[in-house]
Design a protein around this motif. Structure first.
Motif, PDB file in Angstrom:
ATOM      1  N   ASN A 159       8.606  -3.572   7.275  1.00 25.39           N
ATOM      2  CA  ASN A 159       9.573  -2.466   7.204  1.00 25.39           C
ATOM      3  C   ASN A 159       9.440  -1.507   8.409  1.00 25.39           C
ATOM      4  O   ASN A 159       8.479  -1.572   9.161  1.00 25.39           O
ATOM      5  N   LYS A 160      10.416  -0.648   8.508  1.00 22.18           N
ATOM      6  CA  LYS A 160      10.467   0.418   9.530  1.00 22.18           C
ATOM      7  C   LYS A 160      10.606  -0.131  10.943  1.00 22.18           C
ATOM      8  O   LYS A 160      10.105   0.463  11.898  1.00 22.18           O
ATOM      9  N   PRO A 191       3.640   2.071  -7.787  1.00 19.13           N
ATOM     10  CA  PRO A 191       2.796   2.963  -6.972  1.00 19.13           C
ATOM     11  C   PRO A 191       2.101   2.140  -5.883  1.00 19.13           C
ATOM     12  O   PRO A 191       1.848   0.951  -6.075  1.00 19.13           O
ATOM     13  N   GLY A 192       1.801   2.767  -4.766  1.00 18.06           N
ATOM     14  CA  GLY A 192       1.091   2.061  -3.693  1.00 18.06           C
ATOM     15  C   GLY A 192      -0.310   1.658  -4.148  1.00 18.06           C
ATOM     16  O   GLY A 192      -1.040   2.477  -4.708  1.00 18.06           O
ATOM     17  N   ARG A 222       0.848  -1.201   0.000  1.00 20.86           N
ATOM     18  CA  ARG A 222       0.000   0.000   0.000  1.00 20.86           C
ATOM     19  C   ARG A 222       0.886   1.255   0.000  1.00 20.86           C
ATOM     20  O   ARG A 222       2.103   1.157   0.215  1.00 20.86           O
ATOM     21  N   PRO A 223       0.299   2.442  -0.185  1.00 21.08           N
ATOM     22  CA  PRO A 223       1.115   3.656  -0.217  1.00 21.08           C
ATOM     23  C   PRO A 223       1.884   3.879   1.096  1.00 21.08           C
ATOM     24  O   PRO A 223       1.399   3.520   2.171  1.00 21.08           O
ATOM     25  N   ASN A 224       3.094   4.414   0.962  1.00 24.19           N
ATOM     26  CA  ASN A 224       3.846   4.945   2.109  1.00 24.19           C
ATOM     27  C   ASN A 224       4.536   3.915   3.004  1.00 24.19           C
ATOM     28  O   ASN A 224       5.041   4.264   4.068  1.00 24.19           O
ATOM     29  N   SER A 229      14.761  -2.620   8.061  1.00 26.80           N
ATOM     30  CA  SER A 229      14.627  -1.166   8.027  1.00 26.80           C
ATOM     31  C   SER A 229      15.252  -0.700   6.724  1.00 26.80           C
ATOM     32  O   SER A 229      16.473  -0.759   6.561  1.00 26.80           O
ATOM     33  N   THR A 231       3.225   8.824  -3.450  1.00 27.88           N
ATOM     34  CA  THR A 231       4.331   9.586  -4.029  1.00 27.88           C
ATOM     35  C   THR A 231       4.705   9.019  -5.404  1.00 27.88           C
ATOM     36  O   THR A 231       4.811   9.750  -6.382  1.00 27.88           O
ATOM     37  N   THR A 232       4.899   7.711  -5.456  1.00 25.25           N
ATOM     38  CA  THR A 232       5.267   7.062  -6.728  1.00 25.25           C
ATOM     39  C   THR A 232       4.024   6.909  -7.606  1.00 25.25           C
ATOM     40  O   THR A 232       2.984   6.447  -7.125  1.00 25.25           O
ATOM     41  N   ARG A 241       7.117  11.711   2.804  1.00 24.60           N
ATOM     42  CA  ARG A 241       6.297  11.255   3.934  1.00 24.60           C
ATOM     43  C   ARG A 241       4.846  11.078   3.533  1.00 24.60           C
ATOM     44  O   ARG A 241       4.050  10.563   4.283  1.00 24.60           O
ATOM     45  N   PRO A 279       1.557   9.696   1.322  1.00 24.49           N
ATOM     46  CA  PRO A 279       1.205   8.518   0.511  1.00 24.49           C
ATOM     47  C   PRO A 279       1.034   8.900  -0.954  1.00 24.49           C
ATOM     48  O   PRO A 279       0.802  10.068  -1.281  1.00 24.49           O
TER      49      PRO A 279
HETATM   50  N1  LIG Z   1      11.634   5.073  10.172  1.00 23.45           N
HETATM   51  C1  LIG Z   1      11.630   4.581   8.945  1.00 23.45           C
HETATM   52  N2  LIG Z   1      11.036   5.275   7.959  1.00 23.45           N
HETATM   53  C2  LIG Z   1      11.047   4.735   6.717  1.00 23.45           C
HETATM   54  C3  LIG Z   1      11.646   3.481   6.436  1.00 23.45           C
HETATM   55  N3  LIG Z   1      11.458   3.219   5.117  1.00 23.45           N
HETATM   56  C4  LIG Z   1      10.790   4.269   4.604  1.00 23.45           C
HETATM   57  N4  LIG Z   1      10.546   5.184   5.569  1.00 23.45           N
HETATM   58  C5  LIG Z   1       9.850   6.487   5.403  1.00 23.45           C
HETATM   59  O1  LIG Z   1       8.511   6.241   5.027  1.00 23.45           O
HETATM   60  C6  LIG Z   1       8.056   7.273   4.131  1.00 23.45           C
HETATM   61  C7  LIG Z   1       7.517   6.660   2.850  1.00 23.45           C
HETATM   62  O2  LIG Z   1       8.581   6.062   2.140  1.00 23.45           O
HETATM   63  P1  LIG Z   1       8.478   5.784   0.576  1.00 23.45           P
HETATM   64  O3  LIG Z   1       9.681   4.986   0.209  1.00 23.45           O
HETATM   65  O4  LIG Z   1       8.214   7.031  -0.177  1.00 23.45           O
HETATM   66  O5  LIG Z   1       7.189   4.854   0.550  1.00 23.45           O
HETATM   67  P2  LIG Z   1       6.460   4.178  -0.711  1.00 23.45           P
HETATM   68  O6  LIG Z   1       5.946   2.858  -0.261  1.00 23.45           O
HETATM   69  O7  LIG Z   1       7.354   4.177  -1.882  1.00 23.45           O
HETATM   70  O8  LIG Z   1       5.235   5.174  -0.909  1.00 23.45           O
HETATM   71  P3  LIG Z   1       4.316   5.439  -2.228  1.00 23.45           P
HETATM   72  O9  LIG Z   1       5.236   5.697  -3.379  1.00 23.45           O
HETATM   73  O10 LIG Z   1       3.529   6.627  -1.844  1.00 23.45           O
HETATM   74  O11 LIG Z   1       3.481   4.219  -2.397  1.00 23.45           O
HETATM   75  C8  LIG Z   1       9.262   8.191   3.905  1.00 23.45           C
HETATM   76  O12 LIG Z   1       9.162   9.280   4.776  1.00 23.45           O
HETATM   77  C9  LIG Z   1      10.438   7.307   4.281  1.00 23.45           C
HETATM   78  O13 LIG Z   1      11.579   8.025   4.715  1.00 23.45           O
HETATM   79  C10 LIG Z   1      12.284   2.782   7.517  1.00 23.45           C
HETATM   80  O14 LIG Z   1      12.843   1.714   7.372  1.00 23.45           O
HETATM   81  N5  LIG Z   1      12.232   3.379   8.735  1.00 23.45           N
END
Ligand SMILES: Nc1nc2c(ncn2[C@@H]2O[C@H](COP(=O)(O)OP(=O)(O)OP(=O)(O)O)[C@@H](O)[C@H]2O)c(=O)[nH]1
Ligand SMILES: [Mg+2]
Length: 317
Positions: A142-143, A79-80, A31-33, A173, A57-58, A53, A55
């Motif tokens: 993740n995270k 994309p998410g 999903r997004p983000n 992470s 973005t891609t 930060r 959702p």
């Molecule tokens: N704390 C933390 N933040 C993370 C981690 N990975 C990604 N983030 C944060 O999460 C947010 C979203 O990251 P993206 O990589 O843009 O997420 P995405 O899944 O590609 O999002 P979309 O393109 O919108 O679908 C950003 O602010 C990143 O810095 C992680 O391992 N730890």
């Protein structure tokens, strides 16, 4: 970097005792983000896909090619996947969901990312979409750097394991790189024997123009709130390479007059800052001095009009 499409895979078998060449596509979905683009950038060791930060973005599939000796892994950032709401969503949302789903075709493996222990209805949407996928699916939580009480993680991983027969479940992470090597090792298990699709020094299928437009969009995603970033797209009008400098002219299209004013900012402050930050990233990416000119124009309805979207590069072909 070029726009060329990969040559077809002729499945040539190894001719000697050397280690066989391996190559395959690996879709990164979620999903997004949740951190899909951050993960791809981390694996490639450079910023290729934009992140923020916010959702959604891609908006496009972005290939990231990693070649190490005999193995070439072609990651597909997507994309998410998100839930469509009849009243709020536009043709661009449909495009994004289609682009994400299409990436699942003919891949050797899928990386499905979730955000810590936060499971939402949109994660269910992704899981459901994966039900027809026969390629192995690796679940990535993740995270984990952001989980305060780490004791919640193990029972959660066990619980997730009951939702599908995952090929592996890995807490990582993407931001800090924790366990990302292990993830790459997991992925390698599923790369079939094959000639490499891309030359060794190519890292993406996307053109420099595309990357330039994305970098401008990233700055808008990062600097502006509300719906403006979702109603803005970027068209590169000029991309001219001279021996010591690249001249880039980018047009930012918005839906309404008010948005144009916000993007320009008081005395042009906002657009100047967007330009400065985008230019610095471009100079790093293209390893060259860049002269960037930014313009803003109102093009009403572009995000909900199939034809306008196509002409602006939102094209699944
Ligand atoms: N704390 C933390 N933040 C993370 C981690 N990975 C990604 N983030 C944060 O999460 C947010 C979203 O990251 P993206 O990589 O843009 O997420 P995405 O899944 O590609 O999002 P979309 O393109 O919108 O679908 C950003 O602010 C990143 O810095 C992680 O391992 N730890
Ligand atoms: Mg992304």
């Amino acid at each position: 970097m070029s726009d060329q499409t990969p040559p077809t895979n002729d499945q040539t078998p190894p001719t000697s005792q050397e280690e066989a060449l391996r190559c395959g596509f690996v879709a990164i979905v979620g999903r997004p983000n949740v951190g899909k683009s951050t993960l791809m950038n981390r694996i490639l060791g450079q910023k290729l896909s934009i992140t923020s930060r916010r959702p959604q973005t891609t908006r496009h599939q972005v290939l990231g090619v990693k070649t190490e000796d005999h193995r070439q892994t072609v990651y597909i950032d997507t994309p998410g996947m998100h839930i469509m709401h009849k009243d709020r969503n536009r043709a661009i949302n449909q495009f994004m969901n289609q682009a994400a789903t299409q990436a699942l075709r003919d891949v050797s493996a899928v990386i499905f990312i979730v955000d810590r222990t936060k499971w939402t209805a949109e994660d269910d949407v992704v899981l459901k979409r994966l039900s027809s996928v026969t390629a192995p699916v690796i679940l990535v939580v993740n995270k984990v750097d952001w989980i305060e009480d780490k004791s919640t993680l193990l029972p959660w991983l066990e619980e997730l394991g009951t939702r599908r027969d995952f090929a592996a479940i890995l807490p990582i992470s993407a931001r800090h790189g924790t366990q990302v090597d292990q993830l790459e090792d997991e992925v390698e298990r599923f790369l079939p024997e094959s000639e490499h699709f891309f030359p060794e020094d190519q890292i993406t299928n996307r053109s420099s123009r595309f990357i330039a437009s994305e970098l401008v969009r990233e700055k808008v995603m990062r600097q502006l709130g509300d719906e403006l970033p979702y109603q803005m797209t970027v068209e590169i009008e000029e991309f001219r390479t001279e021996p010591n400098i690249i001249h880039i002219s980018a047009l930012m299209l918005v839906e309404r007059d008010g948005q144009k004013k916000i993007l320009i900012g008081e005395k042009g402050d906002r657009i100047k800052q967007i330009g400065r930050e985008a230019r610095l990233d471009m100079e790093k990416m293209f390893d060259s001095k860049v002269m960037l000119k930014l313009w803003v124009k109102v093009k009403r309805g572009w995000s909900d009009d199939q034809r306008a979207l196509k002409s602006l590069g939102y094209n699944l072909d």
